[in-house]
Design a protein around this motif. Structure first.
Motif, PDB file in Angstrom:
ATOM      1  N   GLY A   1       8.192   0.038  -4.774  1.00 19.81           N
ATOM      2  CA  GLY A   1       8.289  -0.655  -6.051  1.00 19.81           C
ATOM      3  C   GLY A   1       8.536   0.280  -7.216  1.00 19.81           C
ATOM      4  O   GLY A   1       8.712   1.492  -7.063  1.00 19.81           O
ATOM      5  N   GLY A   2       8.534  -0.305  -8.417  1.00 23.76           N
ATOM      6  CA  GLY A   2       8.867   0.449  -9.620  1.00 23.76           C
ATOM      7  C   GLY A   2       7.747   1.327 -10.131  1.00 23.76           C
ATOM      8  O   GLY A   2       7.995   2.323 -10.810  1.00 23.76           O
ATOM      9  N   VAL A   3       6.493   0.957  -9.860  1.00 25.55           N
ATOM     10  CA  VAL A   3       5.355   1.775 -10.286  1.00 25.55           C
ATOM     11  C   VAL A   3       4.404   1.979  -9.109  1.00 25.55           C
ATOM     12  O   VAL A   3       4.289   1.136  -8.226  1.00 25.55           O
ATOM     13  N   LEU A   4       3.749   3.124  -9.121  1.00 28.88           N
ATOM     14  CA  LEU A   4       2.695   3.419  -8.159  1.00 28.88           C
ATOM     15  C   LEU A   4       1.414   3.618  -8.947  1.00 28.88           C
ATOM     16  O   LEU A   4       1.399   4.336  -9.952  1.00 28.88           O
ATOM     17  N   PHE A   5       0.310   2.979  -8.508  1.00 27.80           N
ATOM     18  CA  PHE A   5      -0.931   3.039  -9.265  1.00 27.80           C
ATOM     19  C   PHE A   5      -2.119   3.034  -8.313  1.00 27.80           C
ATOM     20  O   PHE A   5      -2.019   2.604  -7.163  1.00 27.80           O
ATOM     21  N   ASP A   6      -3.266   3.536  -8.813  1.00 25.50           N
ATOM     22  CA  ASP A   6      -4.467   3.549  -7.985  1.00 25.50           C
ATOM     23  C   ASP A   6      -5.367   2.368  -8.338  1.00 25.50           C
ATOM     24  O   ASP A   6      -5.030   1.530  -9.189  1.00 25.50           O
TER      25      ASP A   6
ATOM     26  N   PRO B   1       0.830  -1.211   0.000  1.00 21.98           N
ATOM     27  CA  PRO B   1       0.000   0.000   0.000  1.00 21.98           C
ATOM     28  C   PRO B   1       0.861   1.256   0.000  1.00 21.98           C
ATOM     29  O   PRO B   1       1.819   1.353   0.764  1.00 21.98           O
ATOM     30  N   TRP B   2       0.503   2.211  -0.862  1.00 24.10           N
ATOM     31  CA  TRP B   2       1.221   3.482  -0.941  1.00 24.10           C
ATOM     32  C   TRP B   2       0.408   4.599  -0.279  1.00 24.10           C
ATOM     33  O   TRP B   2       0.953   5.433   0.437  1.00 24.10           O
ATOM     34  N   LYS B   3      -0.895   4.605  -0.516  1.00 21.92           N
ATOM     35  CA  LYS B   3      -1.779   5.587   0.123  1.00 21.92           C
ATOM     36  C   LYS B   3      -3.024   4.877   0.615  1.00 21.92           C
ATOM     37  O   LYS B   3      -3.490   3.920   0.005  1.00 21.92           O
ATOM     38  N   ARG B   4      -3.573   5.376   1.722  1.00 14.20           N
ATOM     39  CA  ARG B   4      -4.788   4.811   2.298  1.00 14.20           C
ATOM     40  C   ARG B   4      -5.805   5.924   2.556  1.00 14.20           C
ATOM     41  O   ARG B   4      -5.454   7.086   2.723  1.00 14.20           O
ATOM     42  N   GLN B   5      -7.049   5.501   2.605  1.00 19.57           N
ATOM     43  CA  GLN B   5      -8.132   6.352   3.091  1.00 19.57           C
ATOM     44  C   GLN B   5      -8.815   5.563   4.192  1.00 19.57           C
ATOM     45  O   GLN B   5      -9.632   4.692   3.942  1.00 19.57           O
TER      46      GLN B   5
END
Length: 302
Positions: free
Chosen positions: A163-168, A126-130
């Protein structure tokens, strides 16, 4: 917080095992094979040896309990299943922050898996959470891929644990590295440029990690290592770099660490001594350059 002395003693004994174990063996050996004159001390020696060895089985039992308890925070999928809005294959291992399995910590993929139009491998984090809901993920692409028309480099990203990419959750890339030259927002970017997606509130950023890029607005080359900040409508906002590379604009050597575009004017500092308005100015002098006229002036002068 002060711990009870038995816990402190046990920690000290186990942590210094290279001293306490030989000492306990020496005491036991002396009690068993010692001279007859120590008969009265044998039980004391045995008690001391037992006292020194007791923390070890207790520590072993605690380790086994913790290992067992840790398994309750993991789950392995027996069949394909959607978890945290991600379609996961059978064999995926999921670590949770709670025993109720409501907060995902990471996902280990069993093989290369296609998720949201990307072939991913390894671990997703996880990169961002709500709240407890994960809105953005980080992971590694399995080799070079074209995603939404963007040529993306595979593998991890240096010095980033996500990681290499961040995505939603919709599969939109929010950070990636170009695997081939590509034009975006009016800039022809070289391969290995790392891109962070912008929006109406924040600019896009382009880190030129392996090659220069021509900037039409400035009619000059941006050197390797700088980061370009570009608004959603293609306007260059600023150029920044912690290494202070030199950008030559209208013949003036400028420091990339202080390069800002204000409408049709560039504000920056001289990277080296340079003549401005007929006077030689030292490095670090703040100057203003009109992009339309090429006129240059010192910021402190009126």
């Amino acid at each position: 917080m002060r711990l009870p002395w038995p816990l402190l003693f046990g920690y000290a004994v186990v942590n210094n095992w290279f001293v306490t174990i030989p000492l306990a063996l020496a005491l036991a050996f002396s009690a068993w094979y010692g001279s007859p004159w120590i008969d009265g001390l044998r039980f004391v020696l045995i008690a001391c040896a037992a006292f020194l060895t007791l923390p070890f089985p207790a520590a072993g039992a605690l380790y086994l309990y913790q290992s067992y308890d840790a398994t309750r925070y993991w789950r392995t999928l027996e069949t394909a299943e959607t978890v945290a809005d991600l379609p996961l294959p059978a064999g995926s291992k999921i670590q949770f922050a709670d025993k109720a399995h409501s907060i995902v910590v990471l996902i280990e993929l069993p093989q290369v898996t296609e998720i949201l139009g990307m072939r991913l491998t390894g671990t997703l984090k996880p990169w961002k959470r709500q709240g407890n809901d994960v809105t953005h993920w980080g992971g590694d692409l399995h080799g070079y891929q074209i995603i939404d028309g963007l040529p993306c480099k595979g593998g991890p990203y240096a010095n980033d644990r996500f990681g290499g990419v961040l995505f939603d959750k919709a599969g939109t890339l929010h950070r990636f590295t170009l695997g081939a030259p590509h034009e975006l927002l009016g800039l022809k970017l070289p391969a290995h440029t790392t891109i962070r997606r912008g929006n109406d509130m924040e600019p896009w950023t382009f880190l030129l990690s392996a090659g220069e890029a021509y900037i039409p607005l400035l009619d000059t080359m941006a050197p390797v290592g700088v980061t370009l900040e570009v608004a959603d409508d293609g306007r260059l906002v600023r150029i920044r770099s912690g290494h202070g590379q030199t950008i030559v604009l209208r013949g003036a050597p400028l420091n990339s660490g202080s390069f800002e575009v204000r409408g049709d004017t560039v504000v920056s500092q001289l990277a080296e001594p340079f003549a401005v308005a007929g006077d030689m100015r030292p490095a670090g002098t703040s100057v203003r350059i009109g992009l339309d006229t090429g006129e240059m002036s010192v910021m402190s002068e009126r």
